[in-house]
Motif scaffolding. Structure first.
Motif, PDB file in Angstrom:
ATOM      1  N   TYR A  38     -30.044 -28.231  39.941  1.00 48.70           N
ATOM      2  CA  TYR A  38     -29.088 -27.267  40.469  1.00 48.70           C
ATOM      3  C   TYR A  38     -29.339 -25.987  39.712  1.00 48.70           C
ATOM      4  CZ  TYR A  38     -27.388 -31.976  41.104  1.00 48.70           C
ATOM      5  OH  TYR A  38     -27.338 -33.316  41.360  1.00 48.70           O
TER       6      TYR A  38
ATOM      7  N   GLY B 101     -20.284 -27.752  43.406  1.00 51.09           N
ATOM      8  CA  GLY B 101     -21.540 -27.297  44.007  1.00 51.09           C
ATOM      9  C   GLY B 101     -21.321 -26.841  45.445  1.00 51.09           C
TER      10      GLY B 101
ATOM     11  N   ALA C 217     -28.013 -26.286  35.713  1.00 50.59           N
ATOM     12  CA  ALA C 217     -26.994 -27.226  35.249  1.00 50.59           C
ATOM     13  C   ALA C 217     -27.425 -28.649  35.563  1.00 50.59           C
ATOM     14  CB  ALA C 217     -25.653 -26.930  35.908  1.00 50.59           C
TER      15      ALA C 217
ATOM     16  N   SER D 264     -23.623 -32.993  43.675  1.00 54.77           N
ATOM     17  CA  SER D 264     -24.395 -32.623  42.478  1.00 54.77           C
ATOM     18  C   SER D 264     -24.212 -33.607  41.340  1.00 54.77           C
ATOM     19  CB  SER D 264     -23.961 -31.231  42.004  1.00 54.77           C
ATOM     20  OG  SER D 264     -23.958 -30.297  43.054  1.00 54.77           O
TER      21      SER D 264
ATOM     22  N   TYR E 110     -21.364 -19.074  38.882  1.00 48.04           N
ATOM     23  CA  TYR E 110     -21.575 -18.571  37.522  1.00 48.04           C
ATOM     24  C   TYR E 110     -22.533 -17.382  37.531  1.00 48.04           C
ATOM     25  CZ  TYR E 110     -22.472 -18.375  32.549  1.00 48.04           C
ATOM     26  OH  TYR E 110     -22.586 -17.939  31.262  1.00 48.04           O
TER      27      TYR E 110
ATOM     28  N   SER F 292     -22.675 -29.167  32.359  1.00 42.33           N
ATOM     29  CA  SER F 292     -21.801 -29.228  33.532  1.00 42.33           C
ATOM     30  C   SER F 292     -21.260 -27.835  33.808  1.00 42.33           C
ATOM     31  CB  SER F 292     -20.646 -30.204  33.276  1.00 42.33           C
ATOM     32  OG  SER F 292     -19.771 -30.196  34.385  1.00 42.33           O
ATOM     33  N   ILE F 293     -21.166 -27.496  35.072  1.00 43.49           N
ATOM     34  CA  ILE F 293     -20.696 -26.168  35.458  1.00 43.49           C
ATOM     35  C   ILE F 293     -19.995 -26.325  36.800  1.00 43.49           C
ATOM     36  CG2 ILE F 293     -22.641 -25.368  36.874  1.00 43.49           C
ATOM     37  CD1 ILE F 293     -22.670 -22.819  35.200  1.00 43.49           C
ATOM     38  N   ASP F 294     -19.132 -25.354  37.178  1.00 41.08           N
ATOM     39  CA  ASP F 294     -18.516 -25.461  38.508  1.00 41.08           C
ATOM     40  C   ASP F 294     -19.596 -25.322  39.580  1.00 41.08           C
ATOM     41  OD1 ASP F 294     -18.847 -22.775  37.857  1.00 41.08           O
ATOM     42  OD2 ASP F 294     -16.927 -22.118  38.664  1.00 41.08           O
ATOM     43  N   SER F 295     -20.309 -24.199  39.547  1.00 41.61           N
ATOM     44  CA  SER F 295     -21.375 -23.968  40.516  1.00 41.61           C
ATOM     45  C   SER F 295     -22.328 -22.965  39.886  1.00 41.61           C
ATOM     46  CB  SER F 295     -20.775 -23.418  41.821  1.00 41.61           C
ATOM     47  OG  SER F 295     -21.601 -22.411  42.391  1.00 41.61           O
ATOM     48  N   THR F 296     -23.619 -23.245  39.927  1.00 34.55           N
ATOM     49  CA  THR F 296     -24.572 -22.319  39.293  1.00 34.55           C
ATOM     50  C   THR F 296     -24.554 -20.965  40.014  1.00 34.55           C
ATOM     51  OG1 THR F 296     -26.420 -23.209  40.598  1.00 34.55           O
ATOM     52  CG2 THR F 296     -26.101 -24.133  38.385  1.00 34.55           C
TER      53      THR F 296
ATOM     54  N   THR G 129     -25.181 -31.014  36.092  1.00 33.75           N
ATOM     55  CA  THR G 129     -24.265 -31.425  37.162  1.00 33.75           C
ATOM     56  C   THR G 129     -23.361 -30.254  37.530  1.00 33.75           C
ATOM     57  OG1 THR G 129     -22.550 -33.005  37.839  1.00 33.75           O
ATOM     58  CG2 THR G 129     -22.539 -32.357  35.544  1.00 33.75           C
ATOM     59  N   GLN G 130     -22.919 -30.238  38.789  1.00 35.18           N
ATOM     60  CA  GLN G 130     -21.975 -29.210  39.246  1.00 35.18           C
ATOM     61  C   GLN G 130     -20.703 -29.892  39.714  1.00 35.18           C
ATOM     62  OE1 GLN G 130     -24.184 -25.614  41.394  1.00 35.18           O
ATOM     63  NE2 GLN G 130     -24.648 -27.518  42.423  1.00 35.18           N
TER      64      GLN G 130
END
Lengths: 327, 327
Positions: free
Chosen positions: A135, A118, A112, A128, A96, A89-93, A114-115
């Protein structure tokens, strides 16, 4: 991580691999191998353990991780192997990747499952959900002037189409400059961001969101969006799609760099262009007007015929709306 | 800070201001005003305190800080007042501005008295000794496509020339696209960096380094660099130069935005262009060649005559070296 190394060995072997062989290959104890296999089983992998034969990965449940992507990527004769940075999981690829671009000097790919934040074009969000989409954000550093950067978006779109065609045996189309559609439904969006100075590009982040296994969508996009599963009825590993797209991207980037324009790739792009020969609405800030899309020029601009007048449309200056099917 | 507010009152008043007046204006006690005045004296300000008359700032020793810049800036009828972020010491105003750009939605100006990692073009360092130069980075967010961003560098160069001409009564010249020279010596460099996506510019950082009071330079630039003090014999407050440059920048930016190109500003830029009518070496990666600079076109590209052939030179693709004086 040892788990990843063991997974890579199991993924790239078609038959049983003995614990001793893995232990020799990685220079770790057999107990460590056994622990890694147990961890992989906990991750959801079906691994058969047969006495005197060893371990066999029997079924891949479309799990996405660094080892899956790297193993798939080595099946392709890639010109460049970008470093893979995988996150559950990440805020937004893209967000990042922009931060990482100042720290990592080489090409790299952020992926990722999931975002949480996104992002799409024009500040829109990008839905996402976990375990359903791709993503990813590829960071590249081509030695080109900023005027040429917008063509990277076209090359990214072609690479995604190539990957889908290769793995699903279906030909997606591109809505200029960057949306990918199947049966007039959007299945992929691209958000290209870059950092540059007057001497050229520092880095370009090509962010890609692909709807792979989605079966439902948020209300605001449910009439226009679809997924690869819905349109083809087939499930394909996300790692395969990612690897194929990266391979095709670097192939076309190499071609692009020969002339630093779209002159060689123009006909390939146009063969995928959904808009070609069709009516489009040019959403010029000074006033909308209808036109017929004729193709692209060697700079990647869309060439349209507006009431007998040939015009060159640059991304960012105007939006193009199809007056057919998916808009 | 209260000190800054007291300083602004003293700076903008030509005569004595009573402690009571300051205390009323700012809604603080007279003791607080007295403490602020003491702190300003410690900073190096000469403040005269006369019984029954009040405080008078007698001499400004070219101290640079937020209050100085803001007070000066209000003397100009600026179209935009960017937020001022002042630092005694910083790594690089451009590096800081790039980080701040994601956090501050408006225009802002980063100014530092010294930089520990000052940057120039092509990864070169920028000598940034304390109390001698102007190191500043303006962050703007014009609604233009990325193809047009390079023109912001030309507008920045013109603004610095305008400020120097206004305050020193001397006409600096511009070595296309971005170096400013007086008597063929470089006194200012510009490093424009930006972040964009396919829909346009997110922000542009116009970084400026001006040699103001320098009397000596590092070995590698001592033959080509000079300062405003060395070339004019005059000392002018850095806050005044900064404010004038910002004022002129927004004036020309406004003009630029009318057509989103250099068509209106072309003749102004060309009147400052050091290269015009002169021989230049075009440092094309494919091979150097001499040419005569003719001027710029409406996109800001340098137009040259190379052996009878008219060529359009884009910054980032080639470098231009003068074959006269300062190179």
């Amino acid at each position: 991580m040892l788990k990843d190394e063991v997974l890579k060995i199991l993924l790239s072997s078609g038959s049983h691999v003995s614990g001793q062989d893995i232990s020799n290959k990685l220079g770790v104890s057999r107990t460590a191998v056994w622990k890694a296999v147990t961890a992989l089983k906990n991750d959801g992998y079906d691994i058969e353990s047969v006495n005197n034969k060893g371990y066999l990965l029997t079924k891949n449940k479309s799990i996405l991780n660094e080892a899956e992507i790297e193993t798939c990527m080595h099946l392709y004769d890639c010109k460049v192997f970008p470093k893979i940075l995988y996150f559950n999981s990440i805020d937004s690829t893209n967000t990042y990747a922009k931060k990482a671009a100042d720290l990592i000097p080489s090409d790299f790919l952020v992926v990722a499952d999931t975002q949480t934040l996104g992002r799409g074009r024009l500040g829109r969000s990008w839905s996402s959900p976990s375990s359903t989409g791709i993503y990813m954000s590829l960071c590249i550093r081509p030695n080109i002037s900023l005027e040429k950067a917008s063509m990277i978006t076209l090359i990214t779109a072609m690479a995604i189409c190539d990957a889908i065609e290769e793995l699903y045996n279906i030909s997606p189309l591109i809505k200029w400059p960057n949306d990918i559609v199947i049966n007039s439904k959007k299945i992929c969006g691209i958000l290209t961001e870059m950092s540059c100075d007057m001497d050229g590009i520092k880095y370009i982040i090509s962010g890609v969101g692909i709807n792979v296994y989605d079966t439902e969508f948020p209300d605001d996009i449910k009439d226009t969006a679809s997924s690869l599963l819905l349109e083809t009825g087939t499930k394909t590993d996300r790692a395969k799609i990612i690897s194929s797209a990266i391979y095709h991207f670097y192939e076309d980037l190499d071609t692009f760099m020969q002339t630093e324009d779209m002159s060689i790739l123009k006909s390939k792009y146009e063969s995928r262009l959904a808009n070609i020969g069709r009516e489009v609405m040019i959403l010029d800030p000074k006033g909308e007007y209808p036109a017929t899309a004729l193709g692209i020029d060697e700079t990647g601009a869309l060439i349209v015929n507006a009431n007998g007048k040939i015009k060159r449309i640059i991304s960012g200056e105007v939006s193009v709306r199809g007056i057919y099917g998916y808009t």
